[in-house]
Design a protein around this motif. Sequence first.
Motif, short mmCIF file in Angstrom:
data_model
loop_
_atom_site.label_atom_id
_atom_site.label_comp_id
_atom_site.label_asym_id
_atom_site.label_seq_id
_atom_site.Cartn_x
_atom_site.Cartn_y
_atom_site.Cartn_z
N LYS A 182 0.81 -1.21 0.00
CA LYS A 182 0.00 0.00 0.00
C LYS A 182 0.85 1.26 0.00
CE LYS A 182 -3.81 2.23 2.49
NZ LYS A 182 -4.77 2.11 3.63
N HIS A 183 1.98 1.24 0.72
CA HIS A 183 2.77 2.47 0.90
C HIS A 183 4.08 2.48 0.13
CE1 HIS A 183 0.06 4.01 4.04
NE2 HIS A 183 -0.05 2.75 4.43
N ASN A 228 8.25 5.68 3.33
CA ASN A 228 6.90 6.20 3.13
C ASN A 228 5.94 5.69 4.20
OD1 ASN A 228 7.63 7.60 0.85
ND2 ASN A 228 6.92 6.03 -0.59
N LEU A 229 6.09 4.42 4.55
CA LEU A 229 5.22 3.82 5.56
C LEU A 229 5.44 4.48 6.92
CD1 LEU A 229 3.25 1.68 6.59
CD2 LEU A 229 5.16 0.05 6.68
N ASN A 232 6.73 7.45 7.59
CA ASN A 232 6.30 8.85 7.56
C ASN A 232 4.79 8.97 7.65
OD1 ASN A 232 8.93 9.77 7.36
ND2 ASN A 232 8.90 9.89 5.12
N THR A 233 4.09 8.06 6.98
CA THR A 233 2.62 8.10 7.03
C THR A 233 2.11 7.71 8.41
OG1 THR A 233 2.53 7.51 4.67
CG2 THR A 233 0.51 7.23 5.95
N ALA A 234 2.74 6.67 9.00
CA ALA A 234 2.31 6.22 10.33
C ALA A 234 2.54 7.30 11.39
CB ALA A 234 3.07 4.95 10.70
N VAL A 277 1.77 10.38 11.13
CA VAL A 277 0.74 11.42 11.09
C VAL A 277 -0.69 10.86 11.08
CG1 VAL A 277 2.26 13.08 9.98
CG2 VAL A 277 0.88 11.56 8.56
N ARG A 278 -0.82 9.56 10.74
CA ARG A 278 -2.17 8.99 10.75
C ARG A 278 -2.08 7.47 10.90
NH1 ARG A 278 -3.64 6.53 5.97
NH2 ARG A 278 -2.43 7.06 4.09
N THR A 279 -3.21 6.86 11.18
CA THR A 279 -3.26 5.41 11.38
C THR A 279 -3.15 4.69 10.04
OG1 THR A 279 -4.66 5.69 13.33
CG2 THR A 279 -4.63 3.51 12.29
N VAL A 280 -2.29 3.68 9.98
CA VAL A 280 -2.09 2.94 8.73
C VAL A 280 -2.51 1.48 8.84
CG1 VAL A 280 -0.19 4.43 7.99
CG2 VAL A 280 0.31 2.38 9.34
N GLN A 289 0.28 -0.21 14.13
CA GLN A 289 0.45 1.24 14.24
C GLN A 289 1.41 1.58 15.38
OE1 GLN A 289 -0.65 3.64 12.30
NE2 GLN A 289 0.09 5.33 13.57
#
Length: 356
Positions: free
Chosen positions: A276-277, A282-283, A285-287, A289-292, A298
């Motif tokens: 997905k990421h 990328n994974l 950095n996304t985790a 700021v928000r739930t992945v 998480q």
Amino acid sequence: MPPPAVSTAPVAPVVASSSSAAAAAPRRPRSLRLRVTPYASVSSSSSPSTFAVSIPPPPPARHSRKQLVGRDGAPAKPAKPRVFFLDVNPLCFRGSQRSLGAFARWLALFFAHVSLRDPVVAVLDGEGGNEYRRRLLPSYKAHRPRGPGTGADSRVIDVLRECNVPVVRVDGYEADDVVATLTEQVLQKGFRVVIGSPDKDFKQLISEDVQLVMPIPEIGRWSFYTLRHYVAQYKCDPTADLSLRCFIGDEADGIPGIQHLVPGFGRKTAVKLLKKHGSLENLLNTAAVRTVGKDYAQDALVKHADYLRKNYEVLSLKRDVKVQLDDRWLSTRDSCNDSSVLSDFILKFNEGQNIR
């Protein structure tokens, strides 16, 4: 992004000259017979097996209809020529024990059934090649010997030279990093690359033009491992291999995976998130700021982000080693001495015994 790699001053590569071997009169080929004891996977009570091989001349080129004709009926593009890189150090062991017999056996099979007369470049670990990664992660290959005299036996280098194989070693770097750097240079010249090694680290290099050929002790042969095999095994693209291995680790090299910290976080979860990421960075950095994913995943990504980034730096192969490809290494290898050189090597160390 992971912190920049710590730079070390490389030493100029030691490259074997094949001119003297090429100039010598060809030796008369002899049948090579090796007697080796079974690997650890076979009962030690088994009787030794006899391995025999004659180095044949390369077979004439054969082209299938698929190679000659494309799907639209137009002539298909000819296959790119191949260059083989041989990761020497792992071939010099039978299990955890050094063994010249193991090296001779795998080399004979490699020449006779894998590379034939295609170019081969042998690469060895340089002195202190592990130190950079050991500073990052003290457990990295901590169980392996270190210091002067722990590299490949000089007799191994001599055999490779006599078989017209250039030998490259850069102090301060592992063979993996040298191979990764030279692979980039070979691809730029329009060749395909085949890496002969059992090392899983090379899977991060797999592509349409880069494949592995791995020694399989259980069946006593080399086996090709391609992009198709990788996708079938891991259900993802090799571009995500490095990120994936940061999660699953590498116990053989002393790199623990995240499952040691979060038992429920296994390969299946890692593959799903990376699909997905795209990449570890990328994974993470996304985790941040928000739930992945699920709560346990998480929490693990947020709490152990630095741990995963360190694994990334340790596992990542360098592509900037100060080594330059010599165009002479891309020429057809003169294989006329293979059989006699390997036969003499075996006879010198008592043919028919477990050579150490």
